[in-house]
Design a protein around this motif. Structure first.
Motif, mmCIF file in Angstrom:
data_model
loop_
_atom_site.group_PDB
_atom_site.id
_atom_site.type_symbol
_atom_site.label_atom_id
_atom_site.label_comp_id
_atom_site.label_asym_id
_atom_site.label_seq_id
_atom_site.Cartn_x
_atom_site.Cartn_y
_atom_site.Cartn_z
ATOM 1 N N ILE A 128 96.384 -26.070 27.013
ATOM 2 C CA ILE A 128 96.871 -24.827 27.621
ATOM 3 C C ILE A 128 98.385 -24.853 27.770
ATOM 4 O O ILE A 128 99.080 -23.867 27.492
ATOM 5 C CB ILE A 128 96.191 -24.608 28.992
ATOM 6 N N ILE A 129 98.924 -25.999 28.199
ATOM 7 C CA ILE A 129 100.381 -26.126 28.351
ATOM 8 C C ILE A 129 101.076 -25.943 27.004
ATOM 9 O O ILE A 129 102.074 -25.214 26.893
ATOM 10 C CB ILE A 129 100.742 -27.493 28.961
ATOM 11 N N ILE A 247 103.399 -28.310 13.247
ATOM 12 C CA ILE A 247 102.281 -28.547 14.160
ATOM 13 C C ILE A 247 101.994 -27.309 14.987
ATOM 14 O O ILE A 247 102.882 -26.501 15.269
ATOM 15 C CB ILE A 247 102.553 -29.737 15.108
ATOM 16 N N THR A 248 100.734 -27.163 15.372
ATOM 17 C CA THR A 248 100.286 -26.100 16.267
ATOM 18 C C THR A 248 99.465 -26.749 17.393
ATOM 19 O O THR A 248 99.095 -27.931 17.292
ATOM 20 C CB THR A 248 99.409 -25.071 15.533
ATOM 21 N N PRO A 249 99.154 -26.011 18.451
ATOM 22 C CA PRO A 249 98.344 -26.582 19.535
ATOM 23 C C PRO A 249 96.954 -27.045 19.103
ATOM 24 O O PRO A 249 96.260 -27.705 19.887
ATOM 25 C CB PRO A 249 98.248 -25.427 20.540
ATOM 26 N N ALA A 250 96.555 -26.743 17.869
ATOM 27 C CA ALA A 250 95.253 -27.202 17.369
ATOM 28 C C ALA A 250 95.163 -28.726 17.360
ATOM 29 O O ALA A 250 94.055 -29.282 17.420
ATOM 30 C CB ALA A 250 94.997 -26.658 15.967
ATOM 31 N N VAL A 251 96.311 -29.419 17.305
ATOM 32 C CA VAL A 251 96.282 -30.880 17.303
ATOM 33 C C VAL A 251 95.815 -31.443 18.645
ATOM 34 O O VAL A 251 95.500 -32.629 18.749
ATOM 35 C CB VAL A 251 97.659 -31.485 16.955
ATOM 36 N N ALA A 252 95.775 -30.587 19.682
ATOM 37 C CA ALA A 252 95.320 -31.029 20.996
ATOM 38 C C ALA A 252 94.057 -30.288 21.423
ATOM 39 O O ALA A 252 93.700 -30.291 22.603
ATOM 40 C CB ALA A 252 96.416 -30.818 22.040
ATOM 41 N N SER A 253 93.371 -29.666 20.477
ATOM 42 C CA SER A 253 92.243 -28.800 20.797
ATOM 43 C C SER A 253 90.984 -29.580 21.195
ATOM 44 O O SER A 253 90.832 -30.759 20.874
ATOM 45 C CB SER A 253 91.906 -27.901 19.601
ATOM 46 N N PHE A 254 90.084 -28.888 21.871
ATOM 47 C CA PHE A 254 88.793 -29.460 22.249
ATOM 48 C C PHE A 254 88.007 -29.859 21.014
ATOM 49 O O PHE A 254 87.361 -30.913 20.985
ATOM 50 C CB PHE A 254 88.005 -28.431 23.074
#
Length: 335
Positions: A128-129, A247-254
């Motif tokens: 989320i961050i 990079i996109t936030p997908a690298v930290a996705s659930f």
């Protein structure tokens, strides 16, 4: 003389190194190199995760969050502030290690489903961050990451390099680097497992109460392995960011967190080389099933389900047991 474990460890490392050396002979184009480089980076990540899950018995459903933090720390430090790649990678690993220690101390007191939910929440918070801090991370649109600067040598997938007089492409250079990093990650994990720390972790997995009775500081060792596995993820996230260049936030996705834990379970929890096999299988399956189009997801799930039903201990431990059983039969039970 080397004990049996050390012999097995050395043999496994040699076999892995030989596979990595021989593999380029079967890679026909840059896409193949990119795919196996991704495999190596993710495999090194799950080697670290396996220390937490397979040896300490502590579940983590938000580990992609640490991978993402490493990737974004490097991307921001090198792209926005002009840091060199290695200092950014090291600083990111230290920062992620501190975060993991602060977060891990309270949540690792939980057990079972409560621990799963807590680690899941950590992963969600990080994702989320990264999504919401547009001014720093670029938000959902992501951000570009400069090429890896390795001791003055700029490593880009589009470059051309000379290695010991041999001309290699950028993707080939990245494959060599990722292979070396994977071997180093495996070597460190195997040595940690055999150390007093590794024995303490195995005792924690067996029974925390019994481990505490014999003097093992279970809270300390659980926090330590949580930090180590997070640092693994951070370093690999940093390398992944440089390799991808974006990079996109997908690298930290659930979804990525679940993929990482599935690789550990599929390959064999507690098997360092098994989780590498799990990472390879789960990266290859989507490529092999691409021709099935809309049935790809169904067949992917079916293969995983059947594997876990008939190989509950994981791919490599099950296959190893089958081969050992056949050898014993042939030798009359003397092997």
């Amino acid at each position: 003389m080397l004990n049996r474990f050390m012999q097995s460890r050395l043999r496994g490392l040699v076999i892995l190194a030989l596979i990595l050396i021989i593999l380029p002979a079967f890679l026909g184009n840059p896409f193949h190199y990119e795919l196996v480089t991704q495999m190596a980076i993710i495999a090194a990540t799950v080697v670290g995760l396996n220390l937490l899950v397979g040896f300490a018995g502590q579940i983590s459903l938000g580990h992609a969050g640490f991978f993402g933090l490493g990737a974004y720390f490097t991307g921001i430090a090198t792209g926005t502030y002009g840091w060199s790649s290695i200092p950014a990678l090291v600083a990111g690993a230290i920062a992620v290690g501190i975060i993991a220690w602060v977060v891990g101390r309270p949540i690792l007191r939980l057990k079972g489903h409560y621990l799963s939910m807590a680690t899941l929440a950590v992963g969600f918070i990080i994702a989320i961050i990264l999504n919401n801090e547009r001014a720093i991370t670029g938000g959902p649109d992501g951000m570009p990451v400069p090429a890896l600067n390795l001791f003055g040598w700029e490593l880009s997938t589009f470059g051309q390099y000379s290695l010991f007089g041999v001309e290699i492409s950028g993707v080939q250079a990245w494959y060599i680097l990722a292979s070396l990093v994977l071997l180093l990650a495996v070597w460190f994990a195997l040595n940690l497992i055999e150390s007093p720390i590794g024995r303490a972790l195995r005792s924690v997995k067996g029974s925390e109460v019994a481990a505490s009775v014999v003097g093992v500081d279970t809270a300390r060792y659980k926090s330590l392995v949580f930090v180590i596995s997070a640092v693994y993820a951070s370093v690999m996230g940093s390398l992944y960011a440089h390799f991808q260049g974006f990079i996109t936030p997908a690298v930290a996705s659930f979804e990525f967190s679940i993929l990482l834990i599935t690789m550990v379970v599929l390959g064999g929890m507690g098997s360092t080389f098994g989780v590498i096999l799990g990472a390879v299988v789960l990266k290859l399956l989507p490529q092999l099933l691409a021709n099935f189009q809309e049935l790809e997801t169904v067949m992917f799930g079916l293969i995983l389900m059947l594997t876990m039903i008939f190989m509950p201990k994981g791919l490599l431990p099950t296959l190893t047991a089958l081969v050992a059983g056949k050898v014993r039969k042939k030798t009359g039970g003397k092997a």
